[in-house]
Motif scaffolding. Sequence first.
Motif, mmCIF file in Angstrom:
data_model
loop_
_atom_site.group_PDB
_atom_site.id
_atom_site.type_symbol
_atom_site.label_atom_id
_atom_site.label_comp_id
_atom_site.label_asym_id
_atom_site.label_seq_id
_atom_site.Cartn_x
_atom_site.Cartn_y
_atom_site.Cartn_z
ATOM 1 N N LEU A 187 -1.120 -2.056 -5.208
ATOM 2 C CA LEU A 187 -2.368 -2.283 -4.488
ATOM 3 C C LEU A 187 -2.324 -3.651 -3.826
ATOM 4 C CD1 LEU A 187 -5.355 -1.595 -3.791
ATOM 5 C CD2 LEU A 187 -5.985 -2.829 -5.888
ATOM 6 N N THR A 188 -2.642 -3.688 -2.529
ATOM 7 C CA THR A 188 -2.787 -4.935 -1.778
ATOM 8 C C THR A 188 -4.255 -5.124 -1.437
ATOM 9 O OG1 THR A 188 -0.564 -4.860 -0.836
ATOM 10 C CG2 THR A 188 -2.217 -6.113 0.377
ATOM 11 N N GLY A 226 7.757 4.872 -4.141
ATOM 12 C CA GLY A 226 8.384 5.415 -2.949
ATOM 13 C C GLY A 226 7.610 5.307 -1.656
ATOM 14 N N VAL A 227 6.325 4.989 -1.694
ATOM 15 C CA VAL A 227 5.553 4.655 -0.491
ATOM 16 C C VAL A 227 4.904 3.296 -0.734
ATOM 17 C CG1 VAL A 227 5.098 7.006 0.273
ATOM 18 C CG2 VAL A 227 3.508 5.913 -1.311
ATOM 19 N N GLU A 228 4.543 2.626 0.360
ATOM 20 C CA GLU A 228 4.028 1.273 0.235
ATOM 21 C C GLU A 228 2.686 1.234 -0.506
ATOM 22 O OE1 GLU A 228 6.679 1.422 3.831
ATOM 23 O OE2 GLU A 228 5.118 2.684 2.962
ATOM 24 N N SER A 229 2.262 0.022 -0.802
ATOM 25 C CA SER A 229 1.017 -0.166 -1.539
ATOM 26 C C SER A 229 -0.185 0.290 -0.730
ATOM 27 C CB SER A 229 0.847 -1.651 -1.900
ATOM 28 O OG SER A 229 0.806 -2.449 -0.730
ATOM 29 N N THR A 230 -1.203 0.733 -1.442
ATOM 30 C CA THR A 230 -2.521 0.948 -0.829
ATOM 31 C C THR A 230 -3.077 -0.406 -0.418
ATOM 32 O OG1 THR A 230 -2.895 2.841 -2.260
ATOM 33 C CG2 THR A 230 -4.838 1.851 -1.251
ATOM 34 N N ILE A 231 -3.689 -0.480 0.761
ATOM 35 C CA ILE A 231 -4.321 -1.728 1.204
ATOM 36 C C ILE A 231 -5.827 -1.524 1.265
ATOM 37 C CG2 ILE A 231 -4.477 -3.497 2.975
ATOM 38 C CD1 ILE A 231 -1.658 -2.936 3.797
ATOM 39 N N LEU A 232 -6.545 -2.341 0.506
ATOM 40 C CA LEU A 232 -8.005 -2.303 0.429
ATOM 41 C C LEU A 232 -8.551 -3.582 1.041
ATOM 42 C CD1 LEU A 232 -10.692 -1.107 -0.677
ATOM 43 C CD2 LEU A 232 -10.225 -2.340 -2.807
#
Length: 316
Positions: A92-93, A175-181
Amino acid sequence: MTELLNATETGIAEAARLLREGALVAFPTETVYGLGGDARSDTAVARIFEAKGRPRFNPLIVHVAELDAARAVAIFDDRAERVASAFWPGPLTLVLPLRPSARLSPLVTADLPSVAVRVPAHPVAQALLHAFGGPLAAPSANPSGKVSPTRAGHVMAGLSGRIAAVVDGGTCAVGVESTILGLTDGAALLRPGGIPAEALEDCLGHRLETGGDNERPNAPGQLASHYAPSAPVRLDVAAPERGAFWIGFGPEAGGADLNLSPTGDLVEAAANLFHYLREADLRAKGPISVSPIPDRGLGRAINDRLRRAAAPRPVA
């Protein structure tokens, strides 16, 4: 020449030394491999943009070892504290107001008043951040716009000769980038990723808006064409197409050239996505077609990456 370092105490110490000298080092996180440079150094951050061929208006994520280090570069309100406590370390970003005393290079934030920051969970990333002792700017370790790397070999294929070293920590689990909130103005999902949006909504107690700008990004991963293989990509293809390389999903795609998850497991599909796009690009003699993916949970992140991979490419 790019050095391939083992994820040992010696290898991590060498990687930290290179970073302190302003060099670039790729390292594994639980999401994808990141291309690390000292986030406080204009020269190191400029080298990241140069190595990737990344547009300068596209901000970078700052990686830190722990929540206290994140508080030193960003201003946390009650919502940010709650979400960080629930999901960090992890994929998480948070995009938060930039702390005036952060001492980050303005290239990291693209001169925006906000900063993207996260605490990765991968033990190699944690060891490197502690050994380095400061914040690392670290976008995905691949040429800009191309498929993100989930193995050290992927990094070497794209950036060998452009960076100092790669720390080999094996295959990235998510395998996929972080969620950005984004929490600078309301609460907005700026990029779907390794944490399902539903989990963030449960933590915050309300639905998330959808934010982001393809022309002037306020967080990474928002450009319309991104994560792209060389071959054209077609989406929502439920059966083999003549001359196309088919990436399937689920038991009904038994005849696919590659299957993201034969059982229909979205976690497995996310972990395989970027590696399979690379494999398809190597093996395809025509377009790459991809099965429909359910748009829920991690499926939202998978579909986001696939839509950007299939988007019209910018004209050089």
